[in-house]
Scaffold this active site. Sequence first.
Site, mmCIF file in Angstrom:
data_model
loop_
_atom_site.group_PDB
_atom_site.id
_atom_site.type_symbol
_atom_site.label_atom_id
_atom_site.label_comp_id
_atom_site.label_asym_id
_atom_site.label_seq_id
_atom_site.Cartn_x
_atom_site.Cartn_y
_atom_site.Cartn_z
ATOM 1 N N ASP A 18 0.831 -1.211 0.000
ATOM 2 C CA ASP A 18 0.000 0.000 0.000
ATOM 3 C C ASP A 18 0.865 1.260 0.000
ATOM 4 O O ASP A 18 1.938 1.294 0.615
ATOM 5 C CB ASP A 18 -0.902 -0.023 1.250
ATOM 6 C CG ASP A 18 -2.099 0.887 1.104
ATOM 7 O OD1 ASP A 18 -2.280 1.489 0.020
ATOM 8 O OD2 ASP A 18 -2.858 1.012 2.081
ATOM 9 N N GLY A 19 0.373 2.280 -0.675
ATOM 10 C CA GLY A 19 1.037 3.584 -0.620
ATOM 11 C C GLY A 19 1.632 4.063 -1.935
ATOM 12 O O GLY A 19 2.290 5.105 -1.974
ATOM 13 N N ASN A 20 1.392 3.323 -3.015
ATOM 14 C CA ASN A 20 1.953 3.744 -4.308
ATOM 15 C C ASN A 20 1.409 5.104 -4.738
ATOM 16 O O ASN A 20 2.152 5.941 -5.267
ATOM 17 C CB ASN A 20 1.609 2.724 -5.405
ATOM 18 C CG ASN A 20 2.274 1.381 -5.189
ATOM 19 O OD1 ASN A 20 3.180 1.260 -4.377
ATOM 20 N ND2 ASN A 20 1.822 0.375 -5.913
ATOM 21 N N TRP A 23 2.917 7.869 -2.629
ATOM 22 C CA TRP A 23 4.326 8.051 -3.010
ATOM 23 C C TRP A 23 4.403 8.903 -4.281
ATOM 24 O O TRP A 23 5.201 9.843 -4.362
ATOM 25 C CB TRP A 23 4.986 6.683 -3.247
ATOM 26 C CG TRP A 23 6.448 6.747 -3.540
ATOM 27 C CD1 TRP A 23 7.470 6.656 -2.646
ATOM 28 C CD2 TRP A 23 7.064 6.941 -4.830
ATOM 29 N NE1 TRP A 23 8.675 6.769 -3.282
ATOM 30 C CE2 TRP A 23 8.457 6.949 -4.628
ATOM 31 C CE3 TRP A 23 6.567 7.098 -6.126
ATOM 32 C CZ2 TRP A 23 9.369 7.107 -5.674
ATOM 33 C CZ3 TRP A 23 7.467 7.263 -7.168
ATOM 34 C CH2 TRP A 23 8.856 7.270 -6.937
ATOM 35 N N HIS A 35 3.033 3.119 -9.071
ATOM 36 C CA HIS A 35 2.914 1.663 -9.234
ATOM 37 C C HIS A 35 4.190 1.089 -9.865
ATOM 38 O O HIS A 35 4.641 0.012 -9.509
ATOM 39 C CB HIS A 35 1.693 1.328 -10.086
ATOM 40 C CG HIS A 35 0.384 1.654 -9.416
ATOM 41 N ND1 HIS A 35 0.111 1.286 -8.119
ATOM 42 C CD2 HIS A 35 -0.725 2.326 -9.850
ATOM 43 C CE1 HIS A 35 -1.108 1.704 -7.783
ATOM 44 N NE2 HIS A 35 -1.630 2.344 -8.815
ATOM 45 N N SER A 63 -7.046 -5.980 -6.475
ATOM 46 C CA SER A 63 -8.226 -6.544 -5.818
ATOM 47 C C SER A 63 -9.446 -6.423 -6.729
ATOM 48 O O SER A 63 -9.440 -5.655 -7.696
ATOM 49 C CB SER A 63 -8.485 -5.819 -4.497
ATOM 50 O OG SER A 63 -9.057 -4.554 -4.760
ATOM 51 N N LEU A 129 10.803 -20.912 -3.916
ATOM 52 C CA LEU A 129 9.783 -20.012 -3.349
ATOM 53 C C LEU A 129 8.442 -20.172 -4.067
ATOM 54 O O LEU A 129 8.375 -20.153 -5.295
ATOM 55 C CB LEU A 129 10.269 -18.556 -3.505
ATOM 56 C CG LEU A 129 9.247 -17.470 -3.116
ATOM 57 C CD1 LEU A 129 9.050 -17.429 -1.599
ATOM 58 C CD2 LEU A 129 9.691 -16.093 -3.631
ATOM 59 N N LEU A 193 -7.308 -5.343 6.675
ATOM 60 C CA LEU A 193 -7.038 -6.511 5.835
ATOM 61 C C LEU A 193 -7.516 -6.300 4.402
ATOM 62 O O LEU A 193 -7.031 -6.951 3.480
ATOM 63 C CB LEU A 193 -7.755 -7.742 6.401
ATOM 64 C CG LEU A 193 -6.983 -8.646 7.346
ATOM 65 C CD1 LEU A 193 -7.830 -9.848 7.735
ATOM 66 C CD2 LEU A 193 -5.686 -9.122 6.709
ATOM 67 N N GLU A 205 0.418 -13.104 12.398
ATOM 68 C CA GLU A 205 0.986 -11.939 13.081
ATOM 69 C C GLU A 205 0.985 -10.807 12.062
ATOM 70 O O GLU A 205 1.154 -11.051 10.858
ATOM 71 C CB GLU A 205 2.416 -12.234 13.535
ATOM 72 C CG GLU A 205 2.539 -13.399 14.500
ATOM 73 C CD GLU A 205 1.903 -13.094 15.852
ATOM 74 O OE1 GLU A 205 1.878 -11.911 16.251
ATOM 75 O OE2 GLU A 205 1.427 -14.038 16.506
HETATM 76 C C1 FPP Z 1 -1.881 0.022 -3.390
HETATM 77 O O1 FPP Z 1 -1.395 1.338 -3.419
HETATM 78 C C2 FPP Z 1 -1.297 -0.765 -4.481
HETATM 79 C C3 FPP Z 1 -1.999 -1.308 -5.509
HETATM 80 C C4 FPP Z 1 -3.459 -1.164 -5.626
HETATM 81 C C5 FPP Z 1 -1.344 -2.073 -6.586
HETATM 82 C C6 FPP Z 1 -0.069 -2.759 -6.249
HETATM 83 C C7 FPP Z 1 0.635 -3.081 -7.499
HETATM 84 C C8 FPP Z 1 1.976 -3.054 -7.700
HETATM 85 C C9 FPP Z 1 2.967 -2.794 -6.634
HETATM 86 C C10 FPP Z 1 2.564 -3.256 -9.053
HETATM 87 C C11 FPP Z 1 1.989 -4.295 -9.921
HETATM 88 C C12 FPP Z 1 2.143 -5.686 -9.429
HETATM 89 C C13 FPP Z 1 2.857 -6.635 -10.053
HETATM 90 C C14 FPP Z 1 2.799 -8.056 -9.595
HETATM 91 C C15 FPP Z 1 3.708 -6.345 -11.195
HETATM 92 P P1 FPP Z 1 -2.408 2.525 -3.602
HETATM 93 O O2 FPP Z 1 -2.421 2.911 -5.051
HETATM 94 O O3 FPP Z 1 -3.746 2.159 -3.040
HETATM 95 O O4 FPP Z 1 -1.733 3.643 -2.741
HETATM 96 P P2 FPP Z 1 -2.446 4.881 -2.027
HETATM 97 O O5 FPP Z 1 -3.286 4.314 -0.931
HETATM 98 O O6 FPP Z 1 -1.303 5.687 -1.532
HETATM 99 O O7 FPP Z 1 -3.237 5.605 -3.093
#
Ligand code: FPP
Length: 240
Positions: A18-20, A23, A35, A63, A129, A193, A205
Site C-alpha cells: 500500500d502507498g503507491n 508516493w 505503481h 483486488s 519459493l 485486511l 501476526e
Molecule cells: C496500493 O497502493 C497498491 C496497488 C493497488 C497495486 C499494487 C501493485 C503493484 C505494486 C505493481 C503491480 C504488481 C505486479 C505483480 C507487477 P495505492 O495505489 O492504493 O496507494 P495509495 O493508498 O497511496 O493511493
Amino acid sequence: MSETNTTRLPRHVAIIMDGNGRWAKAHKLAVAQGHRQGTEALRAIIRESSDIGIEALTIYAFSTENWRRSRAEVSALMSLLLEYFTSEIDELDEKNVCIRILGDKDGLPAPQRDALIAAETRTARNTGLKLNIAINYGGRAEIVRAARMLAQKAVSGEITPEDIDENAFAAALYTHDLPDVDLLIRTSGEMRLSNFLLYQCAYAEMEFPTVLWPDFSLADYHAALEAFAARDRRFGGRKQ
Ligand code: FPP
C-alpha cells in the site's frame, strides 16, 4: 542481508503493497509512476524472499475492488502486470520460483490472462519459493467459491455435509497446499485486511510499517521478519 534469525522465519509471508498513490503524489508524479516504482520494490522483496528461504510469499497486486479506479490507473496497472510477467519470468524460473495466481483470471483482459497462465504453467514444477500473486482477488469471493465447490460435491454425492470440516474447506481455497499466513505486512500505516486472505490470516501476526510501498527496503523487510521472530505465538492456547 542483515542478520535476521533464520531459525524463526515465517513459512508464509503475505504483503499488502500500500502507498503507491501517496508516493507518486509526494514526488509530484502520476499515480502510474508510483505503481511502477512499487514494482521495483516488489522485485527486490521477491528476490530476497527466495534467497533467505521463505517458503511462500503472497502479494496483493489487484483486488476485485480496484476496478473502481480510473480507467487510466486500471490500464496502467494492467500494462505493468503484463510487462512484469514478460520481463521477469526468465529470472523467476531460473531461481526455481513457482508462480500461482490467486483470483479470477477469467475476468482479466486476454493478454494478461494468457501471460499469467503461461507463467503458472512454465514454473509449475519449480520447487523453490512459492510466489502467489493475488490478481482480481477478493477474500470473500474466494470463501464463497470454496463453499460453492463443496456444495456442488455434496449435491453430486461425492462428499457428505459431515465431510466439510476446516481441512476440507482450506483444501477448496486457492491456497489449498500452502501453510496459513504466518506474517502479514501492510505498508503505509493503514491497518486493515481489505478483503485479503481472510481465511488464511486467522492466526497471522501483523506488521504495519508506515513506509510507503515504493520505499519499502530490504532493511524494512528484515525489521518485519525480526519483529515476527520476537512474537510469542500461542494460537489461542496458553504458554506452559
Ligand atoms: C496500493 O497502493 C497498491 C496497488 C493497488 C497495486 C499494487 C501493485 C503493484 C505494486 C505493481 C503491480 C504488481 C505486479 C505483480 C507487477 P495505492 O495505489 O492504493 O496507494 P495509495 O493508498 O497511496 O493511493
